[in-house]
Design a protein around this motif. Structure first.
Motif, PDB file in Angstrom:
ATOM      1  N   LEU A  85      79.280 -10.301 -19.833  1.00  0.00           N
ATOM      2  CA  LEU A  85      78.931  -8.928 -20.205  1.00  0.00           C
ATOM      3  C   LEU A  85      77.476  -8.849 -20.664  1.00  0.00           C
ATOM      4  O   LEU A  85      76.734  -7.947 -20.259  1.00  0.00           O
ATOM      5  CB  LEU A  85      79.867  -8.422 -21.300  1.00  0.00           C
ATOM      6  N   GLU A  86      77.047  -9.797 -21.491  1.00  0.00           N
ATOM      7  CA  GLU A  86      75.661  -9.821 -21.954  1.00  0.00           C
ATOM      8  C   GLU A  86      74.698  -9.941 -20.769  1.00  0.00           C
ATOM      9  O   GLU A  86      73.689  -9.238 -20.693  1.00  0.00           O
ATOM     10  CB  GLU A  86      75.430 -10.983 -22.922  1.00  0.00           C
ATOM     11  N   PHE A  87      75.015 -10.819 -19.833  1.00  0.00           N
ATOM     12  CA  PHE A  87      74.140 -11.007 -18.673  1.00  0.00           C
ATOM     13  C   PHE A  87      74.108  -9.753 -17.805  1.00  0.00           C
ATOM     14  O   PHE A  87      73.059  -9.378 -17.285  1.00  0.00           O
ATOM     15  CB  PHE A  87      74.598 -12.213 -17.852  1.00  0.00           C
ATOM     16  N   THR A  88      75.244  -9.099 -17.650  1.00  0.00           N
ATOM     17  CA  THR A  88      75.296  -7.867 -16.865  1.00  0.00           C
ATOM     18  C   THR A  88      74.380  -6.816 -17.485  1.00  0.00           C
ATOM     19  O   THR A  88      73.599  -6.160 -16.781  1.00  0.00           O
ATOM     20  CB  THR A  88      76.746  -7.345 -16.777  1.00  0.00           C
ATOM     21  N   ILE A  89      74.451  -6.669 -18.798  1.00  0.00           N
ATOM     22  CA  ILE A  89      73.580  -5.712 -19.483  1.00  0.00           C
ATOM     23  C   ILE A  89      72.118  -6.140 -19.365  1.00  0.00           C
ATOM     24  O   ILE A  89      71.240  -5.311 -19.122  1.00  0.00           O
ATOM     25  CB  ILE A  89      74.025  -5.543 -20.953  1.00  0.00           C
ATOM     26  N   HIS A  90      71.862  -7.424 -19.491  1.00  0.00           N
ATOM     27  CA  HIS A  90      70.509  -7.978 -19.334  1.00  0.00           C
ATOM     28  C   HIS A  90      69.941  -7.625 -17.955  1.00  0.00           C
ATOM     29  O   HIS A  90      68.755  -7.320 -17.821  1.00  0.00           O
ATOM     30  CB  HIS A  90      70.566  -9.501 -19.537  1.00  0.00           C
ATOM     31  N   SER A  91      70.767  -7.620 -16.943  1.00  0.00           N
ATOM     32  CA  SER A  91      70.305  -7.381 -15.566  1.00  0.00           C
ATOM     33  C   SER A  91      69.920  -5.925 -15.309  1.00  0.00           C
ATOM     34  O   SER A  91      69.218  -5.631 -14.345  1.00  0.00           O
ATOM     35  CB  SER A  91      71.365  -7.824 -14.560  1.00  0.00           C
ATOM     36  N   VAL A  92      70.350  -5.009 -16.165  1.00  0.00           N
ATOM     37  CA  VAL A  92      70.120  -3.583 -15.947  1.00  0.00           C
ATOM     38  C   VAL A  92      68.637  -3.237 -15.882  1.00  0.00           C
ATOM     39  O   VAL A  92      68.216  -2.377 -15.116  1.00  0.00           O
ATOM     40  CB  VAL A  92      70.831  -2.754 -17.049  1.00  0.00           C
ATOM     41  N   ARG A  93      67.820  -3.909 -16.649  1.00  0.00           N
ATOM     42  CA  ARG A  93      66.386  -3.589 -16.708  1.00  0.00           C
ATOM     43  C   ARG A  93      65.540  -4.367 -15.711  1.00  0.00           C
ATOM     44  O   ARG A  93      64.325  -4.206 -15.675  1.00  0.00           O
ATOM     45  CB  ARG A  93      65.860  -3.807 -18.115  1.00  0.00           C
ATOM     46  N   ASP A  94      66.134  -5.194 -14.917  1.00  0.00           N
ATOM     47  CA  ASP A  94      65.415  -6.011 -13.940  1.00  0.00           C
ATOM     48  C   ASP A  94      65.920  -5.610 -12.546  1.00  0.00           C
ATOM     49  O   ASP A  94      67.028  -5.960 -12.162  1.00  0.00           O
ATOM     50  CB  ASP A  94      65.692  -7.487 -14.227  1.00  0.00           C
ATOM     51  N   THR A  95      65.096  -4.878 -11.810  1.00  0.00           N
ATOM     52  CA  THR A  95      65.526  -4.316 -10.523  1.00  0.00           C
ATOM     53  C   THR A  95      66.048  -5.388  -9.577  1.00  0.00           C
ATOM     54  O   THR A  95      67.107  -5.225  -8.960  1.00  0.00           O
ATOM     55  CB  THR A  95      64.358  -3.554  -9.858  1.00  0.00           C
ATOM     56  N   GLU A  96      65.331  -6.487  -9.453  1.00  0.00           N
ATOM     57  CA  GLU A  96      65.742  -7.553  -8.537  1.00  0.00           C
ATOM     58  C   GLU A  96      67.056  -8.186  -8.978  1.00  0.00           C
ATOM     59  O   GLU A  96      67.965  -8.401  -8.172  1.00  0.00           O
ATOM     60  CB  GLU A  96      64.641  -8.617  -8.476  1.00  0.00           C
ATOM     61  N   LEU A  97      67.164  -8.453 -10.264  1.00  0.00           N
ATOM     62  CA  LEU A  97      68.386  -9.053 -10.790  1.00  0.00           C
ATOM     63  C   LEU A  97      69.561  -8.076 -10.693  1.00  0.00           C
ATOM     64  O   LEU A  97      70.677  -8.459 -10.343  1.00  0.00           O
ATOM     65  CB  LEU A  97      68.167  -9.495 -12.238  1.00  0.00           C
TER      66      LEU A  97
ATOM     67  N   PHE B 210      87.978  -1.418 -15.951  1.00  0.00           N
ATOM     68  CA  PHE B 210      87.920  -2.812 -16.396  1.00  0.00           C
ATOM     69  C   PHE B 210      86.607  -3.102 -17.118  1.00  0.00           C
ATOM     70  O   PHE B 210      86.596  -3.685 -18.205  1.00  0.00           O
ATOM     71  CB  PHE B 210      88.086  -3.766 -15.211  1.00  0.00           C
ATOM     72  N   GLU B 211      85.496  -2.689 -16.530  1.00  0.00           N
ATOM     73  CA  GLU B 211      84.204  -2.960 -17.160  1.00  0.00           C
ATOM     74  C   GLU B 211      84.077  -2.212 -18.483  1.00  0.00           C
ATOM     75  O   GLU B 211      83.506  -2.740 -19.443  1.00  0.00           O
ATOM     76  CB  GLU B 211      83.066  -2.636 -16.199  1.00  0.00           C
ATOM     77  N   GLY B 212      84.623  -1.002 -18.562  1.00  0.00           N
ATOM     78  CA  GLY B 212      84.644  -0.273 -19.832  1.00  0.00           C
ATOM     79  C   GLY B 212      85.457  -1.016 -20.874  1.00  0.00           C
ATOM     80  O   GLY B 212      85.074  -1.099 -22.048  1.00  0.00           O
ATOM     81  N   PHE B 213      86.588  -1.578 -20.457  1.00  0.00           N
ATOM     82  CA  PHE B 213      87.389  -2.361 -21.390  1.00  0.00           C
ATOM     83  C   PHE B 213      86.627  -3.586 -21.872  1.00  0.00           C
ATOM     84  O   PHE B 213      86.727  -3.960 -23.048  1.00  0.00           O
ATOM     85  CB  PHE B 213      88.729  -2.796 -20.768  1.00  0.00           C
ATOM     86  N   MET B 214      85.864  -4.215 -20.982  1.00  0.00           N
ATOM     87  CA  MET B 214      85.075  -5.395 -21.374  1.00  0.00           C
ATOM     88  C   MET B 214      84.130  -5.039 -22.519  1.00  0.00           C
ATOM     89  O   MET B 214      84.001  -5.792 -23.484  1.00  0.00           O
ATOM     90  CB  MET B 214      84.299  -5.940 -20.184  1.00  0.00           C
ATOM     91  N   VAL B 215      83.476  -3.889 -22.426  1.00  0.00           N
ATOM     92  CA  VAL B 215      82.578  -3.444 -23.502  1.00  0.00           C
ATOM     93  C   VAL B 215      83.394  -3.177 -24.767  1.00  0.00           C
ATOM     94  O   VAL B 215      83.063  -3.650 -25.856  1.00  0.00           O
ATOM     95  CB  VAL B 215      81.789  -2.186 -23.077  1.00  0.00           C
ATOM     96  N   HIS B 216      84.467  -2.425 -24.611  1.00  0.00           N
ATOM     97  CA  HIS B 216      85.352  -2.094 -25.733  1.00  0.00           C
ATOM     98  C   HIS B 216      85.844  -3.375 -26.416  1.00  0.00           C
ATOM     99  O   HIS B 216      85.826  -3.482 -27.647  1.00  0.00           O
ATOM    100  CB  HIS B 216      86.526  -1.273 -25.185  1.00  0.00           C
ATOM    101  N   ASN B 217      86.256  -4.341 -25.638  1.00  0.00           N
ATOM    102  CA  ASN B 217      86.786  -5.600 -26.159  1.00  0.00           C
ATOM    103  C   ASN B 217      85.701  -6.394 -26.884  1.00  0.00           C
ATOM    104  O   ASN B 217      85.953  -6.990 -27.931  1.00  0.00           O
ATOM    105  CB  ASN B 217      87.379  -6.409 -25.010  1.00  0.00           C
ATOM    106  N   ALA B 218      84.492  -6.406 -26.329  1.00  0.00           N
ATOM    107  CA  ALA B 218      83.388  -7.134 -26.959  1.00  0.00           C
ATOM    108  C   ALA B 218      83.051  -6.547 -28.326  1.00  0.00           C
ATOM    109  O   ALA B 218      82.638  -7.263 -29.238  1.00  0.00           O
ATOM    110  CB  ALA B 218      82.160  -7.121 -26.054  1.00  0.00           C
ATOM    111  N   LEU B 219      83.225  -5.247 -28.484  1.00  0.00           N
ATOM    112  CA  LEU B 219      82.957  -4.584 -29.765  1.00  0.00           C
ATOM    113  C   LEU B 219      84.087  -4.791 -30.772  1.00  0.00           C
ATOM    114  O   LEU B 219      83.960  -4.419 -31.938  1.00  0.00           O
ATOM    115  CB  LEU B 219      82.712  -3.086 -29.540  1.00  0.00           C
ATOM    116  N   GLU B 220      85.203  -5.347 -30.302  1.00  0.00           N
ATOM    117  CA  GLU B 220      86.351  -5.694 -31.138  1.00  0.00           C
ATOM    118  C   GLU B 220      86.878  -4.501 -31.943  1.00  0.00           C
ATOM    119  O   GLU B 220      87.170  -4.611 -33.127  1.00  0.00           O
ATOM    120  CB  GLU B 220      86.006  -6.871 -32.062  1.00  0.00           C
ATOM    121  N   THR B 221      87.010  -3.358 -31.259  1.00  0.00           N
ATOM    122  CA  THR B 221      87.517  -2.169 -31.938  1.00  0.00           C
ATOM    123  C   THR B 221      89.024  -2.234 -32.154  1.00  0.00           C
ATOM    124  O   THR B 221      89.535  -1.628 -33.094  1.00  0.00           O
ATOM    125  CB  THR B 221      87.192  -0.893 -31.144  1.00  0.00           C
ATOM    126  N   GLY B 222      89.736  -2.905 -31.268  1.00  0.00           N
ATOM    127  CA  GLY B 222      91.170  -3.066 -31.423  1.00  0.00           C
ATOM    128  C   GLY B 222      92.001  -1.828 -31.124  1.00  0.00           C
ATOM    129  O   GLY B 222      93.202  -1.823 -31.368  1.00  0.00           O
TER     130      GLY B 222
END
Length: 197
Positions: free
Chosen positions: A109-121, A162-174
């Motif tokens: 998830l961190e890498f996916t977010i990291h890739s958002v600002r890099d057009t090639e990535l 699924f990707e929304g859940f990944m963010v939700h899960n990473a934030l540990e909202t429960g």
């Protein structure tokens, strides 16, 4: 026939990848340096750059290998699916196995977010081997869709949930469990793909 040099090169790559994943899990992708990866693995930085141009390229290779393992198991099972619901449940089993590997899920998830600002990535991340894209999902369920609703939309909806859940899960909202998201996604897909569209 594999030479000793090729075997040594493969072993070096594996050790560097293992070191990288350990550090990514401990510190995060962005905070981990190439120097730390090589130091932990017991190699000089030159060994890293003989195999990859950047830390991004290393992680793309890790993603590709990791998803290949998951997909092999999924693809064997989906061949025997009888209908859309069974195919969806197999796909969600695959997604659940990724979430259960919580350290991996957070780094991905961190890498996916990291890739958002890099057009090639970002372009590279949209390729089919690096994520469960709407196209891959559509291709997995297309033969089971009995309505005129596009399989790509079923894929996009399930991928977004699924990707929304990944963010939700990473934030540990429960608040939501993966089971909540899974059953909602399957019900939505069945209402669209098994009905009259």
């Amino acid at each position: 026939m594999v030479t000793k040099q090729q075997e040594k090169s493969r072993q070096t790559m594996e050790e560097l990848m293992t070191s990288a994943m350990e550090l990514f899990g401990e510190k995060g992708f962005v905070q981990t340096s190439v120097s730390e990866i090589t130091s932990r693995a017991g190699y000089a930085k030159g060994s890293f750059y003989r195999h990859w141009e950047s830390k991004n390229q290393l992680f793309l290779q890790i993603i590709e290998q990791k998803l290949l393992e998951y997909r092999r198991a999924r693809d064997r099972r989906i061949e025997d699916a009888r209908d859309l619901e069974e195919a969806l449940r197999i796909i969600w089993d695959f997604l659940e196995s990724m979430v259960q590997d919580s350290q991996w899920a957070k780094v991905f998830l961190e890498f996916t977010i990291h890739s958002v600002r890099d057009t090639e990535l970002r372009t590279e991340m949209r390729r089919r081997q690096y994520r469960l894209s709407e196209t891959i999902f559509a291709n997995l369920v297309r033969r089971f869709v009995t309505s005129d609703y596009p399989a790509e939309k079923i894929g996009a909806l399930n991928t977004a949930l699924f990707e929304g859940f990944m963010v939700h899960n990473a934030l540990e909202t429960g608040v939501l469990s993966l089971e909540d998201v899974r059953e909602t996604a399957i019900a939505l897909a069945l209402s669209k793909g098994a009905g009259q569209g």
